[in-house]
Structures are given as structure tokens and as C-alpha cells.
Design an enzyme around this catalytic site. Structure first.
Site, mmCIF file in Angstrom:
data_model
loop_
_atom_site.group_PDB
_atom_site.id
_atom_site.type_symbol
_atom_site.label_atom_id
_atom_site.label_comp_id
_atom_site.label_asym_id
_atom_site.label_seq_id
_atom_site.Cartn_x
_atom_site.Cartn_y
_atom_site.Cartn_z
ATOM 1 N N THR A 240 0.885 -1.145 -0.020
ATOM 2 C CA THR A 240 -0.008 0.113 0.071
ATOM 3 C C THR A 240 0.915 1.294 0.127
ATOM 4 O O THR A 240 1.947 1.085 0.393
ATOM 5 C CB THR A 240 -1.003 -0.002 1.385
ATOM 6 N N GLN A 262 -1.587 3.576 7.349
ATOM 7 C CA GLN A 262 -1.173 2.880 5.896
ATOM 8 C C GLN A 262 0.141 1.942 6.205
ATOM 9 O O GLN A 262 0.351 0.902 5.683
ATOM 10 C CB GLN A 262 -1.218 3.891 4.745
ATOM 11 N N HIS A 265 0.121 -1.821 7.407
ATOM 12 C CA HIS A 265 -0.228 -2.871 6.576
ATOM 13 C C HIS A 265 1.095 -3.766 6.490
ATOM 14 O O HIS A 265 0.988 -5.273 6.571
ATOM 15 C CB HIS A 265 -0.750 -2.256 5.437
ATOM 16 N N GLU A 331 -1.312 5.488 -4.816
ATOM 17 C CA GLU A 331 -2.416 4.418 -4.473
ATOM 18 C C GLU A 331 -3.489 5.381 -3.902
ATOM 19 O O GLU A 331 -4.925 5.669 -4.535
ATOM 20 C CB GLU A 331 -2.188 3.333 -3.854
ATOM 21 N N HIS A 332 -3.442 5.996 -2.722
ATOM 22 C CA HIS A 332 -4.133 6.909 -1.835
ATOM 23 C C HIS A 332 -3.602 8.245 -1.805
ATOM 24 O O HIS A 332 -2.512 8.199 -1.564
ATOM 25 C CB HIS A 332 -4.164 6.216 -0.546
ATOM 26 N N ASP A 365 -11.119 2.656 3.106
ATOM 27 C CA ASP A 365 -10.830 1.029 3.343
ATOM 28 C C ASP A 365 -11.977 0.272 3.648
ATOM 29 O O ASP A 365 -12.074 -0.910 3.177
ATOM 30 C CB ASP A 365 -9.714 1.086 4.342
ATOM 31 N N GLU A 419 -4.907 -0.556 -49.928
ATOM 32 C CA GLU A 419 -3.978 -1.351 -49.129
ATOM 33 C C GLU A 419 -3.342 -2.759 -49.731
ATOM 34 O O GLU A 419 -2.882 -3.603 -48.899
ATOM 35 C CB GLU A 419 -4.510 -1.586 -47.854
ATOM 36 N N HIS A 424 -10.732 -8.264 -49.853
ATOM 37 C CA HIS A 424 -11.569 -7.442 -48.833
ATOM 38 C C HIS A 424 -12.608 -6.587 -49.962
ATOM 39 O O HIS A 424 -13.768 -6.718 -49.704
ATOM 40 C CB HIS A 424 -10.644 -6.292 -48.173
#
Length: 434
Positions: A240, A262, A265, A331-332, A365, A419, A424
Site C-alpha cells: 500500500t 497505512q 499494513h 494509490e491513496h 478502506d 492497401e 476485402h
């Protein structure tokens, strides 16, 4: 925490990226190890999973496919207060996830020519719930609810077996799975679980999934990279990260508390403060010392805060703080600013943005209604957090009638010939010749 002083420097975008604190060596080592583990599960299946459980989880002889009665018993025994909190979180995350499913759109290109844009759920999802240093029933909600909102019909859940629970998954995680109606659950952890979900393990009844999601440490994040291309994955939600941008009005007590929240963690967690207020930086450093010593996981917090991935960053002004944050792409991101609501629009690269000092990451969270499975390692510059869209595939359904095809016949043939792909054009002409 170390201090990085960027004041008085003219930094290019490349310089700013280079100044970002990251534990790059740990990530590189995790990728090598995770790839070996994933490959072992692909090659040896259940045998590899059992060896990994013994090595990493100190568990042997356990039931990898969790019996239904264990799930039922876990729900019956869960603390009523915890159950009520889980049920409320489910309601809130359902509300937040519902906005992430786009409505079908029909575009009329011309008379008889239309394109339907639709979003199809994958058939089968595998969700990973960590279970090493902490217990994460909230992650069950954050993974399963978006998949269900997207319309996924089959969800397989994996979480590590616990030595303290006789090789079973933690009962609170099982209770959360039961509340959401998830019955396919596997006691397997780490990078090996990611490999098992991606490749399947026939001897335990595990079929391969289409998408793997979920948070974890750097090994779990690296395992997703190892299986990318075999299955879809969400962004790599590894160890985290929190970055707080604060001005002189910020409360150093709250800033320190949020950084520590945090850091608890994992020893690899990143906690960064960016500020142009030197006095605040000094006060936060003092508060961190005081609060970290008193918290339950103080040793883990200290390792994380003293690591190369954490720092107090001094900048000249708001513009420099914004540029640094967008380069870091945390992340945060928390904004402890006098004008946080107005300032938020400038912070464009973050997994989730928490505006004002009454909106801590801890809220996200659990109970904000947002998702807490978010990109780490700078991936928020280009990747989203987990949502219902993670389990959806946009598809275009094209429908032209004969007149509409005739209206573009000449153009298609001209481009095909340009092309040097004449077949096609011939496929078009075949519809207008006998």
C-alpha cells in the site's frame, strides 16, 4: 522518516519521477520470485500449492477447496457487530459500483447503418483476498460486489490457509463470502493462488478464470504481471501507498495518524508527506515518533516509515506539490489543504483522492462506498482502481442493411485496393453481383 528537499530546483517530468521514493529493488526481486511460483503451479498444480502452503503458511494436509459447512459455520459464528458492519459496507459498495456499469448506446451512422456499444461481463472471475499480516473481510466486499454488479455468474475466491485456524481460511473472510453468496472458495495464498486461478487446478475442481483481481503484497502484484495475457487482471495493487499533500493549515496529529494507518499494513508500505510548510513537516515528524511508538504494530510501522519508499518531501509551493503528486501517482492521495475541494481537480493521477482532513484513507478502506483495491507503483498514471468495469468487456455490434452497405461500397473497395488487399473489396462486390 527521511526528508527529501526539492526546494529551489527546476525539475523536469523525468527529474520528478526520479525523485519519487520507491523500493524498486524489492519490486524487482518480487517479480522474479513470483514468476517462479506461478510457473510451478502451472506445471505441477495441487502438489505445488501444497508445498507452497507448507513453506509460506506453515500448513499441511488442509482442504484446499473449502467445504460448504465451513462457510456456513463461519457466518453463524461471526460477531454480530462485525456482521452488521459488513452488511452496511456491502450496501455502500453496491451503490458506488452501480455507477460504473455503462448503459448500452446505439449510434446511427446513417440510414440502415448502426453500431450498438454494449458491455459484456466475463463468465468467470477469480478474486484474491490477502490473509498474511492482517485479516481483510473488507477486501471480499471490494472484489466480489463489483463483479456481481457487472453480472459475473461465477466467482472463485482464494485466500491463504491460516496455521492458527488449522489450515482453514480466517472465519471472518469466510463469513463475508457467505454474506455475498460466494460458495467456491479455495484456501491458497500468495503468488501461487494467482497462478492457480489463472491456469486452473483440475484435481481440486478449480477451472481457469477470465479475470483475476484483488490486492496483496508485492509478490501478489508481481504474480498478476506473470499471468497477464493468460487472463485479464486488474491493476497491480501491491504494497500500500499513501501520499498526503498538506499546507500550513494542516493538523500534524491527523497527518501523522493517517501516514501510520497505512504503514501498519506491511513493512513494504509507502508513506509520503509533501508540503511547502517546513514547520508542519517538523511537527509531523515529532507526531510520527510519538504515535508510532504507541500503536500495536509499532515495529512494522517503523520499518515501513524508515524504508526507502517513505519520506517527507519539501517543495517550494502548491504547483510543485501538485506536480510531484501527479508524478508519484499514489494509490491513496489525501489533500489536507485549506482549499482542498477546489484544489482536487488539479491532482489527476491517483488511485483514489480523499478530499479534506475529515476524509481519511481508513474511511475508503471500509465504509466510503468507494473501492479500496487500487493501483500502486505509479500505475495510477494510466490504470484505474478495481470496479465493475474490471469485469466488463466493451463490444461493438455492427448492423448494416443492403442500402447502407451500398452507400459505402465504392469507398471500401478503394481503400482495400489502396492497401493491396483486393479480397476485402471482392467480399463487398460479391454482395452486388449475381
Amino acid at each position: 522518516m527521511r526528508t527529501i528537499d526539492l526546494r529551489g530546483r527546476e525539475l523536469s517530468p523525468a527529474d520528478m519521477l526520479a525523485a519519487v521514493p520507491r523500493a524498486t529493488q524489492a519490486r524487482a526481486e518480487a517479480l522474479d520470485a513470483a514468476t517462479r511460483i506461478v510457473d510451478d503451479v502451472r506445471d505441477r498444480g495441487e502438489a505445488a500449492l501444497r508445498e507452497q502452503a507448507e513453506q509460506f503458511d506453515r500448513v499441511t494436509g488442509h482442504a484446499i477447496r473449502v467445504p460448504a459447512d465451513q462457510i456456513t459455520a463461519a457466518l453463524a459464528s461471526v460477531d454480530p457487530t462485525v456482521r452488521a458492519a459488513l452488511e452496511e459496507a456491502i450496501i455502500r459498495v453496491r451503490q458506488g459500483s452501480a455507477a460504473q456499469v455503462p448503459a448500452p448506446q446505439v449510434t446511427e451512422i446513417g440510414p440502415g447503418a448502426r453500431i450498438l456499444q454494449r458491455w459484456q461481463p466475463v463468465a468467470r472471475a477469480g478474486v484474491y483476498i490477502p490473509g498474511g499480516k492482517a485479516v481483510y473481510p473488507s477486501s471480499v466486499i471490494m472484489n466480489v460486489v463489483p463483479a456481481q454488479i457487472a453480472g459475473v455468474q461465477q466467482i472463485a475466491l482464494a485466500s491463504p490457509p491460516q496455521a492458527d485456524h488449522d489450515g482453514r481460511i480466517h472465519p471472518t473472510i469466510l463469513a463475508a463470502a457467505a454474506l455475498l453468496g460466494v460458495s467456491e472458495v479455495y484456501a491458497m495464498g500468495g503468488a501461487g493462488a494467482i497462478g492457480a486461478l489463472a491456469w486452473g487446478v483440475p484435481t481440486i475442481g478449480l477451472d481457469p478464470v477470465d479475470v483475476v483481481s484483488g490486492p496483496g503484497n508485492n509478490f501478489v502484484a508481481s504474480a498478476k504481471r506473470a499471468v497477464a495475457g493468460v487472463v485479464g487482471t486488474d491493476s497491480e495493487a501491491g504494497a500500500t501507498e499513501i501520499l498526503i499533500v498538506a499546507d500550513e493549515s494542516a493538523d500534524p496529529r491527523l497527518v501523522a495518524a493517517d501516514l501510520i494507518s497505512q504503514a501498519e499494513h506491511d513493512e513494504q508500505a509507502s508513506a509520503v508527506l509533501v508540503t511547502d510548510a517546513v514547520e508542519l513537516a517538523e511537527q509531523v515528524a515529532v507526531e510520527i515518533d510519538r504515535q508510532a511508538a504507541a500503536t500495536r504494530h509499532s515495529e512494522r510501522v517503523r520499518v515501513a516509515l524508515d524504508g526507502p519508499q517513505s519520506a517527507i518531501v519539501l517543495v517550494d509551493d502548491r504547483a510543485m506539490a501538485t506536480a510531484f503528486s501527479n508524478a508519484y501517482a499514489p494509490e491513496h492521495l489525501e489533500l489536507h489543504l485549506t482549499d482542498a475541494e477546489d484544489a482536487a481537480s488539479a491532482f489527476t493521477s491517483a488511485g483514489a483522492v480523499f478530499v479534506g482532513d475529515q476524509t481519511p484513507v481508513s474511511l475508503g478502506d471500509y465504509m466510503a462506498g468507494s473501492n479500496h483495491v487500487l493501483p500502486t507503483g505509479g500505475q495510477a498514471r494510466y490504470a484505474p482502481g478495481l470496479g465493475a468495469y474490471t469485469f466488463l468487456r466493451p463490444q461493438q455490434v455492427i448492423s448494416y442493411d443492403r442500402a447502407a452497405l451500398a452507400s459505402v461500397r465504392e469507398g471500401v473497395v478503394a481503400l482495400a485496393n489502396a492497401e493491396v488487399l483486393p479480397a476485402h473489396g471482392e467480399a463487398i462486390e460479391a454482395r452486388f453481383t449475381a
